[in-house]
Scaffold this active site. Structure first.
Site, PDB file in Angstrom:
ATOM      1  N   GLU A  51       0.677  -1.271  -0.102  1.00 55.80           N
ATOM      2  CA  GLU A  51       0.096  -0.054  -0.182  1.00 55.80           C
ATOM      3  C   GLU A  51       0.815   1.280   0.048  1.00 55.80           C
ATOM      4  O   GLU A  51       0.379   2.227  -0.517  1.00 55.80           O
ATOM      5  CB  GLU A  51      -0.942   0.086   1.229  1.00 55.80           C
ATOM      6  CG  GLU A  51      -1.929  -1.041   0.977  1.00 55.80           C
ATOM      7  CD  GLU A  51      -1.636  -2.303   1.968  1.00 55.80           C
ATOM      8  OE1 GLU A  51      -2.646  -3.279   1.788  1.00 55.80           O
ATOM      9  OE2 GLU A  51      -0.645  -2.719   2.239  1.00 55.80           O
ATOM     10  N   PHE A 113     -11.690  -6.621  14.207  1.00 58.81           N
ATOM     11  CA  PHE A 113     -10.665  -7.238  13.309  1.00 58.81           C
ATOM     12  C   PHE A 113     -10.274  -6.026  12.452  1.00 58.81           C
ATOM     13  O   PHE A 113     -11.281  -5.544  11.531  1.00 58.81           O
ATOM     14  CB  PHE A 113     -11.081  -8.443  12.768  1.00 58.81           C
ATOM     15  CG  PHE A 113     -10.059  -9.147  11.670  1.00 58.81           C
ATOM     16  CD1 PHE A 113      -8.739  -9.491  12.293  1.00 58.81           C
ATOM     17  CD2 PHE A 113     -10.322  -9.232  10.483  1.00 58.81           C
ATOM     18  CE1 PHE A 113      -7.860  -9.886  11.612  1.00 58.81           C
ATOM     19  CE2 PHE A 113      -9.254  -9.590   9.455  1.00 58.81           C
ATOM     20  CZ  PHE A 113      -8.167 -10.164  10.088  1.00 58.81           C
ATOM     21  N   GLN A 114      -9.114  -5.567  12.194  1.00 57.11           N
ATOM     22  CA  GLN A 114      -8.766  -5.005  11.322  1.00 57.11           C
ATOM     23  C   GLN A 114      -9.197  -3.505  11.484  1.00 57.11           C
ATOM     24  O   GLN A 114      -9.379  -2.608  10.414  1.00 57.11           O
ATOM     25  CB  GLN A 114      -8.568  -5.376   9.835  1.00 57.11           C
ATOM     26  CG  GLN A 114      -7.534  -6.563   9.593  1.00 57.11           C
ATOM     27  CD  GLN A 114      -7.424  -6.664   7.991  1.00 57.11           C
ATOM     28  OE1 GLN A 114      -8.477  -6.611   7.393  1.00 57.11           O
ATOM     29  NE2 GLN A 114      -6.341  -7.321   7.954  1.00 57.11           N
ATOM     30  N   LYS A 163     -17.977  -0.093   5.640  1.00 62.73           N
ATOM     31  CA  LYS A 163     -18.147  -1.019   4.673  1.00 62.73           C
ATOM     32  C   LYS A 163     -19.702  -1.165   4.443  1.00 62.73           C
ATOM     33  O   LYS A 163     -20.009  -1.428   3.295  1.00 62.73           O
ATOM     34  CB  LYS A 163     -17.600  -2.657   5.304  1.00 62.73           C
ATOM     35  CG  LYS A 163     -17.891  -3.482   4.264  1.00 62.73           C
ATOM     36  CD  LYS A 163     -17.200  -4.761   4.661  1.00 62.73           C
ATOM     37  CE  LYS A 163     -17.502  -5.918   3.311  1.00 62.73           C
ATOM     38  NZ  LYS A 163     -16.749  -7.128   3.451  1.00 62.73           N
ATOM     39  N   MET A 466      24.607   9.240   2.323  1.00 54.26           N
ATOM     40  CA  MET A 466      24.646  10.368   3.031  1.00 54.26           C
ATOM     41  C   MET A 466      24.815  10.401   4.725  1.00 54.26           C
ATOM     42  O   MET A 466      25.534  11.293   5.163  1.00 54.26           O
ATOM     43  CB  MET A 466      23.124  11.147   2.771  1.00 54.26           C
ATOM     44  CG  MET A 466      22.887  12.590   3.607  1.00 54.26           C
ATOM     45  SD  MET A 466      24.042  13.697   2.497  1.00 54.26           S
ATOM     46  CE  MET A 466      23.250  14.039   1.296  1.00 54.26           C
TER      47      MET A 466
END
Length: 559
Positions: A51, A113-114, A163, A466
């Site tokens: 993602e 959940f999630q 949802k 760097m």
């Protein structure tokens, strides 16, 4: 007409002219993906490997095209994986809409959940954020998100949708996007005050930032510089806002800016900042920055005026609009002695590097020669980023794409994919160090999956360059956790992910490798092996005045 929430999401994307989205599906966003499946001939979906890659690709797409980038993710870890990409877009004022879906309304707030409060998580790093729990406001919320992302000073907007909203039926009425209303809070008196300072100046300097590109003010900036007859420097985000081959151009300003720009700005009597925010990497010690100059700032964001540097005069408004007015009212100025002085500085302090052996500056010069300066260059963050900004000549806007404000390692490959998808006729090249590349190199699988012909150049010095440079200069050579001499073979990784790969170990191999990569018209990785102790010069120590800039010769003299 009656549509599901997921179908309304797709219809709103089509309303906004969205032709491409980047994302990764999951449980809570499945309804939206099902709706996208039915409209795949109208909206192309690019499935990234992660993602974060989707967020960076949407960002790169936006920077290259000037449109609003769109990324999608499911709830919980899917949404949180967007966070770094959203913060990157926020710091660099990139228009992006991130659409996530959350658990159903009855499950919100129950540690389901999630479940993550992604709107809360991203509140400090978005221009605005919404959570949609009611289908009757879904379409208007999405329209507001696109309007906010693009208007004024652009930035990312998050829309989180439960949802159940994506599943239920609601009324949808098509709408035409409202025309952008440019904020205007300046007066003619503001214009006249700036013109007065311009007329009084004997040694003016122009400092351009990323706002010039966002505003599409390239022609107006060119006209302004010619009428003012003043040298021009840029920030990292301002690359391409002024023609890098123009005689008035003096290079980047700041920590790794040219000696000419840093010394010139320190000597000028008027500094005109165009779409630039005076970041710490530019100004160094703010108490000593341009201490001989009166400062004029033109910016669309009123919050940037006098935030970091005190100004003598300012104009708050869209830069393209403001400069078109200023250019009409400003007489032709002439500063022959001052311009000649700056020209002498350019001749005295040219950018320079060790010509013995393979180096990143040489790679960038070869890339510039072969592409005739007409490629889109994205970068990750570190030494290679600075070399890419110094040694490739950017002559047009939207051709340099890099994480400037947040400094996101692993940004460039996803951004390069997004840029190529948005600008398929352009050669798109990502420059990465080996440390950055390993963070998101899985996105090579995205490029190969869709046959997106990007070129990934890995500048491999087997160290975190760097950070090592700072350890060498300021930490007495204590190389704590910056050596990457491990068993990773980037060419094998690239081939394993479906891409072509070329390893380069000498200067003679660089040009042919680049030409071959372009001709293959498929994703190609070029690994360039350079010395571990190559350094970026010039340099200003953090927090020091920019006229304390030093290069390798100065460093040798001081020992």
């Amino acid at each position: 007409m009656q549509l599901t929430g997921a179908e309304i999401v797709v219809e709103c994307l089509k309303e906004q002219g969205v032709d491409t989205v980047f994302g990764y599906p999951g449980g809570t966003i499945l309804n939206v993906y099902d709706a996208l499946y039915k409209h795949s001939n109208e909206i192309r979906h690019i499935l990234t490997s992660h993602e974060q890659g989707a967020a960076h690709a949407a960002d790169g797409y936006a920077r290259a095209t000037g449109k609003t980038g769109v990324c999608l993710a499911t709830s919980g870890p899917g949404a949180t994986n967007l966070v770094t990409g959203i913060a990157t877009a926020q710091m660099d004022s990139v228009p992006m809409v991130a659409i996530t879906c959350n658990v159903t309304l009855p499950c919100l707030g129950k540690d389901s959940f999630q479940e993550v409060d992604i709107a809360g998580v991203t509140m400090p790093i978005t221009k605005h954020g919404y959570i949609v729990k009611d289908i009757t406001i879904l379409a208007d919320t999405l329209r507001k998100a696109f309007r906010i992302a693009k208007s004024g000073r652009p930035g990312p907007v998050l829309v989180d949708i439960t949802k159940d909203v994506t599943a239920m039926l609601g009324e949808y009425e098509p709408a035409v996007p409202e025309p952008e209303q440019l904020p205007k809070s300046y007066t003619q008196e503001d214009i006249e005050r700036v013109l007065q300072l311009i007329k009084e100046a004997k040694k003016p300097y122009i400092y351009v930032g990323g706002g010039t590109i966002i505003s599409d003010a390239f022609p107006e900036v060119m006209e302004f510089a010619k009428k003012l007859d003043a040298p021009v420097c840029d920030t990292l985000m301002g690359k391409g806002a002024f023609d890098g081959n123009d005689p008035l151009y003096t290079g980047m300003i700041g920590m790794h800016g040219t000696k000419t720009s840093n010394l010139g700005v320190s000597s000028c009597d008027l500094l005109v900042a165009l779409g630039a925010r005076f970041s710490d990497r530019v100004v160094g010690d703010p108490k000593k920055f341009a201490s001989n100059a009166k400062i004029v700032q033109i910016d669309i964001d009123a919050a940037e005026i006098n935030k970091n540097i005190k100004t003598e005069a300012s104009i708050v408004g869209d830069l393209k609009e403001v400069l078109s007015i200023v250019n009409k009212q400003m007489p032709q100025m002439e500063h022959m002695e001052w311009v000649a002085y700056i020209k002498d500085l350019k001749e005295k302090y040219p950018l320079n590097y060790n010509k013995e052996g393979l180096s990143c500056p040489f790679v960038m010069e070869e890339l510039d020669r072969i592409t005739k300066g007409d490629a889109i260059i994205s970068t990750d963050v570190g030494q290679h980023q600075m070399w890419a900004s110094q040694y490739y000549k950017y002559t047009r806007p939207r051709t340099f794409i890099s994480s400037g404000g947040l400094g996101t390692m692993g940004y460039g490959l996803g951004a390069c994919i997004g840029a190529k998808v948005g600008m398929p006729d352009k050669i798109c090249v990502n420059i990465a160090g080996d440390g950055c590349f390993r963070m998101n190199m899985n996105e090579l699988a995205t490029a190969s999956r869709y046959d997106i012909p990007i070129i990934q150049i890995v500048i491999n010095n087997h160290v975190l360059g760097m950070v090592r440079q700072w350890q060498t200069l300021f930490y007495e050579g204590r190389y704590s956790q910056t050596v990457l001499k491990d068993k990773v073979d980037f060419c094998m990784v690239a081939r394993g992910l479906g891409c072509e790969a070329i390893r380069v170990t000498s200067k003679e191999e660089v040009g042919p490798a680049i030409e071959k990569a372009i001709s293959l018209k498929k994703p190609v990785l070029i690994e360039c092996i350079i010395q571990e102790d190559d350094k970026v010069f010039p340099m200003v120590p953090a927090g020091s005045a920019i006229d304390e800039v030093f290069d390798e010769k100065d460093l040798a003299k001081s020992k």
